[in-house]
Write an enzyme that holds these catalytic residues in place. Structure first.
Site, PDB file in Angstrom:
ATOM      1  N   GLU A  76       0.464  -1.204   0.620  1.00  0.00           N
ATOM      2  CA  GLU A  76      -0.304  -0.414   0.165  1.00  0.00           C
ATOM      3  C   GLU A  76       1.220   1.099   0.178  1.00  0.00           C
ATOM      4  O   GLU A  76       0.856   2.379  -0.343  1.00  0.00           O
ATOM      5  CB  GLU A  76      -1.099   0.023   1.166  1.00  0.00           C
ATOM      6  CG  GLU A  76      -1.830   1.565   1.212  1.00  0.00           C
ATOM      7  CD  GLU A  76      -3.205   0.867   0.026  1.00  0.00           C
ATOM      8  OE1 GLU A  76      -3.565   1.939  -0.514  1.00  0.00           O
ATOM      9  OE2 GLU A  76      -3.831  -0.195  -0.431  1.00  0.00           O
ATOM     10  N   ASP A  77       1.802   1.309   1.100  1.00  0.00           N
ATOM     11  CA  ASP A  77       2.818   2.822   1.279  1.00  0.00           C
ATOM     12  C   ASP A  77       4.035   2.962   0.874  1.00  0.00           C
ATOM     13  O   ASP A  77       4.681   3.845   0.547  1.00  0.00           O
ATOM     14  CB  ASP A  77       2.044   3.031   2.531  1.00  0.00           C
ATOM     15  CG  ASP A  77       1.505   3.334   3.432  1.00  0.00           C
ATOM     16  OD1 ASP A  77       0.659   3.457   2.715  1.00  0.00           O
ATOM     17  OD2 ASP A  77       1.423   2.455   4.593  1.00  0.00           O
TER      18      ASP A  77
END
Length: 710
Positions: A76-77
């Site tokens: 996600e990051d």
């Protein structure tokens, strides 16, 4: 702050060295991936995945779950992809990370659609590997522990979402320790003033109660020692949110809730549990009707224990829970205690808890497939996250767990979807009962089915389980679509006949052009639109007519009632897209016309009905119909009578209707017109001949002056 070395030390209790080394490697990989990123609190970002892994290590989760916890925000990051994690750590870890990544932005209060879509993803991910939800719950727990760094508005949103979804899921999976902490943290963030008030009151009450709790503990422990029964007695604290919920739902003062003293006895075997129960019942008098045996009949989330309420000394009420060590571990950790993910031991309670969780997730998956959209699905799921159950028996003695308030229809769908769909009546404890009657624990329920039966839309008013609700809606939607397509086909054929052709003769190119223009995938969808009244059959027929037809010919003229050659035949039985107007109550034998109503389909009126007069000559809105076949269906009809006032007149009228073989639905009287009273009857008849028979019987009554049909 926890470190990877401290975590590794804790993992030596239950993991092998090679597995611990893999967890450490996942940590260093995550540390490098999140390099330079910081949390709202200012700490390095990697402290969060480390804390999530620490939460899972307290549950003794397997090394793959811990590795996934370390890596759960990497996709996600950071720039790292699913394939990158799969290459480094294997498919199982990558699948869990991918499942958790899809669930990171659940905004439950602000974006309902996004919430529902993401919740569907959660269910699909859980169905693949139930460890996904365990990692997600641990992630949510650490986020709640560090919620103070967030702005107040965001704190409230996250707290509300935790109470609405994550806490009930933890409860449904039997993870009580995690559920309690999530609820208390969310309560503190959402209602800070109420939380502080109740916390202060609990601390104050605890000091006043310490002596009494110690005395009762010693008394119970002394009785167990005297009987030579193994067991450890502890006082059980109520958590803040449960106190608040009880005060709110039961409208009780804080002092009333704290007057009940709770204790837990943890012993060695199931046999010891029942012997301990006998010992405490000898020590203190049991409260009638307050004993529950969740060992013989576990809760839906796998929880097992004996519960009993006792009258203690000085008029104090005591709650006692009795369970084995194994049951205590499952009550605390639920499916996280399941030995499928452990390298040691084999717990029957944990396996039962895990199997129930899998069954629940499979049920969610079935609901997800049947739901029309994500919002409908999440509505069904919220219905299913009930904390209370009733336990009922099939005629063969099988136990089914259902939410409190469940009805025989819920029971039928719990047995099997086909049983629910063909259910017509039921017996509760061998007596006939309504399908809407709420079930009580211990009842034996027998469902009576017939092959031709189908679900009733009225069932949606009283069913409580998500499975029943979604199955009924799924069936009715399919049924409505099928009937709409059939009606649309007949309507289109009716108008195409005026151009000397039928649906089978339509030019494929013209049809494709019309479907593209209307943004419809297939002919069936076009027919469904026509059947539901959203598209006019007359207009569609004009678009699809053969090129050879002369536009000025008689056949091409609008087929209004004056020029229409043959009325369309309708079936007697009322379908979902064919309705009989309540203003004129048409019955077989009446001359009838049909009004195509948008969203409802075909509404049938008598041709002399005043409500249809203004559109009777409009071919786009109205078409002539005729009855096909006699059939054995009954139809409602309304009569208005002028009668002379006389004792027993209502009984006489009812007898006259019954003698003509009709069923009386409703009778209203009381409007006075001089010496006469106006009486309104609503009854069921087969056709006009039958109605004439009823009217003849009514006119034979000496007190009846006049009979009019509405």
């Amino acid at each position: 702050m926890s470190t990877i070395d401290a975590l590794s030390e804790n993992l030596t209790e239950y993991l092998d060295l090679p597995q611990i080394l893999q967890v450490r490697r996942a940590y260093f990989y995550a540390e490098q991936a999140h390099d330079g990123q910081r949390r709202k609190s200012g700490e390095p970002y990697v402290t969060h995945p480390l804390a999530v892994a620490s939460v899972l290590s307290e549950m003794h989760m397997d090394h793959q779950s811990l590795m996934a916890a370390m890596l759960h925000d990497v996709i996600e990051d950071t720039e790292i992809s699913y394939e990158g994690i799969e290459g480094q750590f294997g498919q199982s870890v990558a699948d869990i990370v991918d499942g958790v990544s899809k669930l990171t932005h659940l905004e439950f209060e602000t974006k309902a659609e996004a919430q529902a879509e993401n919740f569907q993803k959660m269910v699909l991910a859980m169905a693949e590997d139930i460890r996904v939800i365990l990692v997600k719950l641990a992630d949510r727990l650490h986020n709640m522990r560090t919620l103070g760094a967030m702005p107040p508005v965001k704190q409230r949103r996250i707290a509300r979402e935790t109470l609405d979804i994550y806490s009930p899921i933890a409860a449904r999976l039997g993870m009580r320790d995690l559920q309690v902490e999530l609820e208390d943290l969310a309560f503190q963030a959402f209602y800070p003033m109420r939380s502080r008030y109740i916390r202060r009151a609990v601390v104050k009450a605890r000091g006043q109660r310490r002596d009494i709790i110690t005395q009762i503990e010693q008394a119970i422990q002394g009785r167990l020692d005297q009987e030579h029964l193994p067991g450890v007695v502890t006082g059980r604290e109520k958590h803040l949110y449960s106190i608040y919920k009880k005060m709110k739902s039961e409208r009780k003062a804080f002092s009333e809730i704290m007057d009940v003293f709770a204790f837990r006895v943890v012993t060695e075997s199931v046999d010891d549990c029942y012997r301990v129960l006998g010992a405490v019942h000898n020590l203190y008098k049991p409260v009638p009707g307050r004993f529950k045996d969740y060992i013989a009949i576990p809760k839906a989330n796998g929880y097992q224990s004996l519960h009993t309420d006792l009258f203690g000394a000085r008029g104090i009420t005591i709650e006692v829970q009795i369970r084995t060590r194994e049951m205590d571990a499952v009550a605390s950790q639920g499916i996280a205690e399941h030995s499928h993910y452990k390298v040691y031991g084999d717990s029957a309670s944990a396996v039962g808890s895990y199997n129930r969780a899998r069954k629940w997730v499979q049920g969610l998956l079935e609901m997800q497939r049947r739901a029309g959209d994500s919002m409908e699905f999440i509505e069904h799921v919220k219905k299913d996250l009930f904390p209370d159950e009733v336990y009922v028996f099939t005629p063969k003695g099988r136990i089914l767990e259902l939410p409190r308030g469940a009805t025989p229809v819920d029971f039928a769908y719990a047995v099997h979807t086909d049983v629910g769909n063909s259910c017509v009546s039921c017996r509760i404890n061998r007596r006939l009962a309504p399908l809407s009657e709420p079930l009580q624990s211990g009842q034996t329920v027998e469902v009576i089915t017939t092959p031709r039966a189908q679900p009733n839309m009225a069932w949606l008013n009283f069913v409580v389980t998500g499975k029943a609700r979604s199955s009924i809606r799924h069936f009715l939607k399919n049924q409505q679509r099928h009937e709409s397509i059939e009606l649309g086909r007949r309507l289109l054929n009716q108008f195409m006949a005026n151009y000397g052709c039928g649906i089978d003769d339509i030019d494929p190119d013209k049809l494709t052009e019309l479907l593209t223009e209307a943004d419809l995938p297939a002919l069936d969808d076009l027919l469904e639109d026509i059947g539901m009244g959203n598209r006019m059959a007359y207009v569609v027929a004009r678009r699809l007519k053969p090129e050879t037809t002369e536009p000025e010919s008689e056949a091409a003229s609008p087929p209004g009632p004056a020029g229409q050659r043959k009325p369309m035949a309708i079936q007697g039985a009322e379908g979902m897209v064919m309705h009989y107007a309540k203003c004129c109550h048409p019955i077989p034998g009446d001359t009838i016309v049909g009004h195509i109503s948008s969203g409802r389909g075909l509404v049938v009126h008598r041709s002399d009905c005043r409500n249809i007069g203004y559109m009777r000559d409009d071919p786009e809105k109205c078409l002539y119909l005729e009855w096909s076949g006699a059939g054995d269906e009954e139809y409602p009809v309304a009569l208005s009578l002028s009668v002379e006032s006389q004792r027993g007149i209502i009984a006489q009228l009812a007898m006259a209707v019954a003698s003509a073989g009709a069923n009386l639905l409703k009778i209203d009287s009381g409007e006075r017109d001089g010496q006469l009273y106006r009486v309104h009857l609503e009854l069921m008849v087969f056709n006009r001949v039958h109605l004439a028979k009823v009217i003849k019987q009514l006119r034979r009554q000496a007190t009846v002056n006049h009979v009019i049909r509405h």
